[in-house]
Design a protein around this motif. Structure first.
Motif, PDB file in Angstrom:
ATOM      1  N   THR A 161       0.830  -1.208   0.000  1.00 47.92           N
ATOM      2  CA  THR A 161       0.000   0.000   0.000  1.00 47.92           C
ATOM      3  C   THR A 161       0.864   1.257   0.000  1.00 47.92           C
ATOM      4  OG1 THR A 161      -1.810  -1.119   1.164  1.00 47.92           O
ATOM      5  CG2 THR A 161      -1.767   1.280   1.263  1.00 47.92           C
ATOM      6  N   VAL A 162       1.901   1.271   0.834  1.00 49.09           N
ATOM      7  CA  VAL A 162       2.787   2.431   0.914  1.00 49.09           C
ATOM      8  C   VAL A 162       3.515   2.645  -0.408  1.00 49.09           C
ATOM      9  CG1 VAL A 162       4.895   3.343   1.962  1.00 49.09           C
ATOM     10  CG2 VAL A 162       3.125   2.354   3.407  1.00 49.09           C
ATOM     11  N   LEU A 163       4.032   1.583  -0.990  1.00 46.59           N
ATOM     12  CA  LEU A 163       4.798   1.721  -2.225  1.00 46.59           C
ATOM     13  C   LEU A 163       3.904   2.146  -3.389  1.00 46.59           C
ATOM     14  CD1 LEU A 163       7.212  -1.347  -1.966  1.00 46.59           C
ATOM     15  CD2 LEU A 163       7.620   1.039  -1.321  1.00 46.59           C
ATOM     16  N   THR A 164       2.659   1.678  -3.392  1.00 46.56           N
ATOM     17  CA  THR A 164       1.716   2.122  -4.422  1.00 46.56           C
ATOM     18  C   THR A 164       1.400   3.603  -4.245  1.00 46.56           C
ATOM     19  OG1 THR A 164       0.744  -0.091  -4.573  1.00 46.56           O
ATOM     20  CG2 THR A 164      -0.564   1.734  -5.433  1.00 46.56           C
ATOM     21  N   TRP A 165       1.261   4.026  -2.991  1.00 48.77           N
ATOM     22  CA  TRP A 165       1.028   5.454  -2.707  1.00 48.77           C
ATOM     23  C   TRP A 165       2.216   6.296  -3.173  1.00 48.77           C
ATOM     24  CZ3 TRP A 165       3.757   8.584   0.888  1.00 48.77           C
ATOM     25  CH2 TRP A 165       3.234   9.870   1.045  1.00 48.77           C
ATOM     26  N   VAL A 166       3.436   5.832  -2.888  1.00 50.53           N
ATOM     27  CA  VAL A 166       4.633   6.551  -3.336  1.00 50.53           C
ATOM     28  C   VAL A 166       4.625   6.680  -4.854  1.00 50.53           C
ATOM     29  CG1 VAL A 166       7.151   6.455  -3.532  1.00 50.53           C
ATOM     30  CG2 VAL A 166       6.058   5.919  -1.347  1.00 50.53           C
ATOM     31  N   TYR A 167       4.304   5.586  -5.526  1.00 52.51           N
ATOM     32  CA  TYR A 167       4.261   5.611  -6.991  1.00 52.51           C
ATOM     33  C   TYR A 167       3.279   6.676  -7.486  1.00 52.51           C
ATOM     34  CZ  TYR A 167       3.344   4.174 -11.782  1.00 52.51           C
ATOM     35  OH  TYR A 167       3.193   4.178 -13.143  1.00 52.51           O
ATOM     36  N   GLU A 168       2.094   6.700  -6.909  1.00 53.07           N
ATOM     37  CA  GLU A 168       1.067   7.647  -7.347  1.00 53.07           C
ATOM     38  C   GLU A 168       1.457   9.083  -7.045  1.00 53.07           C
ATOM     39  OE1 GLU A 168      -2.238   6.099  -5.240  1.00 53.07           O
ATOM     40  OE2 GLU A 168      -2.658   4.504  -6.717  1.00 53.07           O
ATOM     41  N   GLU A 169       2.003   9.322  -5.845  1.00 49.24           N
ATOM     42  CA  GLU A 169       2.363  10.680  -5.454  1.00 49.24           C
ATOM     43  C   GLU A 169       3.609  11.185  -6.182  1.00 49.24           C
ATOM     44  OE1 GLU A 169       0.832  12.922  -3.467  1.00 49.24           O
ATOM     45  OE2 GLU A 169      -0.837  11.505  -3.432  1.00 49.24           O
ATOM     46  N   SER A 170       4.496  10.266  -6.555  1.00 45.89           N
ATOM     47  CA  SER A 170       5.747  10.698  -7.199  1.00 45.89           C
ATOM     48  C   SER A 170       5.498  11.363  -8.541  1.00 45.89           C
ATOM     49  CB  SER A 170       6.698   9.511  -7.373  1.00 45.89           C
ATOM     50  OG  SER A 170       6.180   8.572  -8.285  1.00 45.89           O
ATOM     51  N   GLY A 171       4.359  11.058  -9.155  1.00 47.32           N
ATOM     52  CA  GLY A 171       4.024  11.704 -10.419  1.00 47.32           C
ATOM     53  C   GLY A 171       3.429  13.087 -10.242  1.00 47.32           C
ATOM     54  N   ARG A 172       3.083  13.439  -8.979  1.00 48.23           N
ATOM     55  CA  ARG A 172       2.444  14.722  -8.717  1.00 48.23           C
ATOM     56  C   ARG A 172       3.357  15.724  -8.020  1.00 48.23           C
ATOM     57  NH1 ARG A 172      -1.639  11.163  -6.036  1.00 48.23           N
ATOM     58  NH2 ARG A 172      -3.069  10.419  -7.657  1.00 48.23           N
ATOM     59  N   THR A 173       4.209  15.234  -7.139  1.00 48.28           N
ATOM     60  CA  THR A 173       5.040  16.134  -6.340  1.00 48.28           C
ATOM     61  C   THR A 173       6.221  16.668  -7.131  1.00 48.28           C
ATOM     62  OG1 THR A 173       6.350  16.302  -4.298  1.00 48.28           O
ATOM     63  CG2 THR A 173       6.405  14.213  -5.446  1.00 48.28           C
ATOM     64  N   PRO A 174       6.674  17.881  -6.836  1.00 49.75           N
ATOM     65  CA  PRO A 174       7.852  18.429  -7.529  1.00 49.75           C
ATOM     66  C   PRO A 174       9.163  17.826  -7.028  1.00 49.75           C
ATOM     67  CG  PRO A 174       7.066  19.980  -5.874  1.00 49.75           C
ATOM     68  CD  PRO A 174       6.047  18.872  -5.935  1.00 49.75           C
ATOM     69  N   LEU A 175       9.119  17.079  -5.929  1.00 44.97           N
ATOM     70  CA  LEU A 175      10.338  16.517  -5.351  1.00 44.97           C
ATOM     71  C   LEU A 175      10.768  15.232  -6.053  1.00 44.97           C
ATOM     72  CD1 LEU A 175       9.509  16.752  -1.527  1.00 44.97           C
ATOM     73  CD2 LEU A 175      10.630  18.446  -2.957  1.00 44.97           C
ATOM     74  N   ASP A 176      12.037  14.901  -5.896  1.00 49.23           N
ATOM     75  CA  ASP A 176      12.513  13.557  -6.194  1.00 49.23           C
ATOM     76  C   ASP A 176      11.975  12.694  -5.058  1.00 49.23           C
ATOM     77  OD1 ASP A 176      13.847  11.195  -6.593  1.00 49.23           O
ATOM     78  OD2 ASP A 176      15.823  11.979  -6.081  1.00 49.23           O
ATOM     79  N   PHE A 177      11.018  11.853  -5.341  1.00 48.09           N
ATOM     80  CA  PHE A 177      10.304  11.126  -4.300  1.00 48.09           C
ATOM     81  C   PHE A 177      10.345   9.635  -4.618  1.00 48.09           C
ATOM     82  CE2 PHE A 177       5.765  10.313  -2.476  1.00 48.09           C
ATOM     83  CZ  PHE A 177       6.315   9.789  -1.330  1.00 48.09           C
ATOM     84  N   LYS A 178      11.137   8.896  -3.862  1.00 44.24           N
ATOM     85  CA  LYS A 178      11.213   7.453  -4.068  1.00 44.24           C
ATOM     86  C   LYS A 178      11.629   6.782  -2.769  1.00 44.24           C
ATOM     87  CE  LYS A 178      15.879   7.805  -6.042  1.00 44.24           C
ATOM     88  NZ  LYS A 178      16.725   7.487  -7.202  1.00 44.24           N
ATOM     89  N   PRO A 179      11.209   5.548  -2.563  1.00 41.29           N
ATOM     90  CA  PRO A 179      11.515   4.858  -1.307  1.00 41.29           C
ATOM     91  C   PRO A 179      12.905   4.243  -1.307  1.00 41.29           C
ATOM     92  CG  PRO A 179      10.173   3.463  -2.680  1.00 41.29           C
ATOM     93  CD  PRO A 179      10.337   4.752  -3.433  1.00 41.29           C
ATOM     94  N   THR A 180      13.431   4.016  -0.112  1.00 42.81           N
ATOM     95  CA  THR A 180      14.724   3.366   0.080  1.00 42.81           C
ATOM     96  C   THR A 180      14.507   2.124   0.939  1.00 42.81           C
ATOM     97  OG1 THR A 180      15.887   5.485  -0.071  1.00 42.81           O
ATOM     98  CG2 THR A 180      17.065   3.680   0.988  1.00 42.81           C
ATOM     99  N   CYS A 181      15.340   1.116   0.741  1.00 41.24           N
ATOM    100  CA  CYS A 181      15.176  -0.175   1.419  1.00 41.24           C
ATOM    101  C   CYS A 181      13.801  -0.763   1.110  1.00 41.24           C
ATOM    102  CB  CYS A 181      15.385  -0.045   2.933  1.00 41.24           C
ATOM    103  SG  CYS A 181      17.072   0.411   3.381  1.00 41.24           S
TER     104      CYS A 181
END
Length: 317
Positions: A161-181
């Motif tokens: 769920t968290v990783l899917t949320w990151v995927y969805e939000e990464s296309g919207r936010t201006p930041l470099d947004f990706k998970p680690t570990c």
């Protein structure tokens, strides 16, 4: 300084100065300066509370390119509780202000647990508000000090769920947004494609777990490990050169050989872009090449059949 020279024989990588608290070493600026002379991009990890005007200036002068600050909550109440120290949140924000005044690029790192799962959206918004260039959620690895948080480890379903949320939000936010570990995030990228508005370079040129293949960790006593969470030494830089350890260590060579992986990671069609978290495997099973215990994905039957057919003694159809 000798180890830096030996690293340069292999590559000119991103050099992460971390700890503990990296700024407690006064010679950290000399190390950063030498790394930059060798062509490495030097970054530094800090809790933020020890950063002042002078240390921010010295980091800039030494050539540090980015500083990561840990925020494990979106408020002083949640962050201070997680850190076990009153004033930690305000101290981190104060450190960020000194970095901004010095013109230093910074990113926000967050250790994700059940405790702060509901705050991730707020932490992301805070990172944007503060002017961070990146937000990297770290999915908890229950080793070392992380064992104390083992009960707060996300379930496999929550990870997904968290990783899917990151995927969805990464296309919207201006930041470099990706998970680690979270190596199985690269499996999600393989399933869904690169998020809208994000470049292939940011999301596709690295695989999930880079430990032992394009990343390693050198401990304070000189042990070379695949990462800071898997306490297996590939060699020690006090006894052997870094370049020899990197190229010849049987431990590193085994990590690079996907045919030696066990369980679902051994036949998953995404194993070469994911790799699974070897530290979690070791913590949960005692075998670092075992399957990733917190991945909720079931490999396709076709991938399993293809692997079974290649095994010695298997019937071929």
């Amino acid at each position: 300084m000798r180890v830096l020279d030996e690293i340069a024989l292999v590559s000119t990588p991103i050099l992460i100065l971390t700890g503990g608290e990296a700024l407690l070493r006064d010679d950290v600026y000399d190390i950063a300066r030498r790394a930059n002379e060798l062509g490495m991009r030097t970054v530094l990890a800090s809790c933020g509370t020890v950063i002042d005007e002078e240390s921010a200036r010295r980091m800039v002068e030494a050539g540090v390119r980015r500083v990561s600050i840990s925020l494990d909550g979106a408020s002083s109440a949640s962050h201070d509780s997680f850190r076990g120290e009153s004033g930690a949140f305000d101290g981190a924000l104060r450190g960020i202000e000194f970095l901004k005044r010095a013109g230093m690029e910074f990113q926000i790192n967050t250790t994700v647990t059940r405790r702060n799962l509901g705050e991730l959206k707020d932490i992301l918004e805070l990172a944007v508000e503060l002017g961070a260039c990146a937000f990297h959620p770290f999915l908890l690895v229950p080793t070392g000090r992380g064992k104390e948080l083992a009960e707060e480890e996300l379930s496999p379903a929550q990870y997904e769920t968290v990783l899917t949320w990151v995927y969805e939000e990464s296309g919207r936010t201006p930041l470099d947004f990706k998970p680690t570990c979270a190596p199985h995030y690269h499996r999600i990228l393989g399933q869904k494609g690169t998020p809208e508005k994000k470049s292939e370079q940011l999301h596709s040129l690295t695989r999930g777990c880079m430990g032992g293949s394009s990343f390693c960790f050198i401990s304070h006593v000189g042990d070379v490990q695949m990462c800071g969470f898997l306490d297996i030494s590939a060699g020690n830089v006090k006894n052997d050169s870094f370049d020899k350890i990197w190229r010849e260590s049987p431990f590193f060579l085994s990590l690079r050989d996907f045919e030696r992986y066990h369980g679902t990671c051994g036949y998953c069609e995404f194993r070469k872009v994911c790799g699974g978290c070897r530290a979690r495997s070791f913590a949960m099973t005692g075998e670092y090449l075992a399957e990733e215990p917190f991945c909720d994905y079931t490999p396709s039957e076709a991938a399993e059949r293809r692997t079974s057919a290649r095994r010695p003694g298997s019937a071929r159809k």
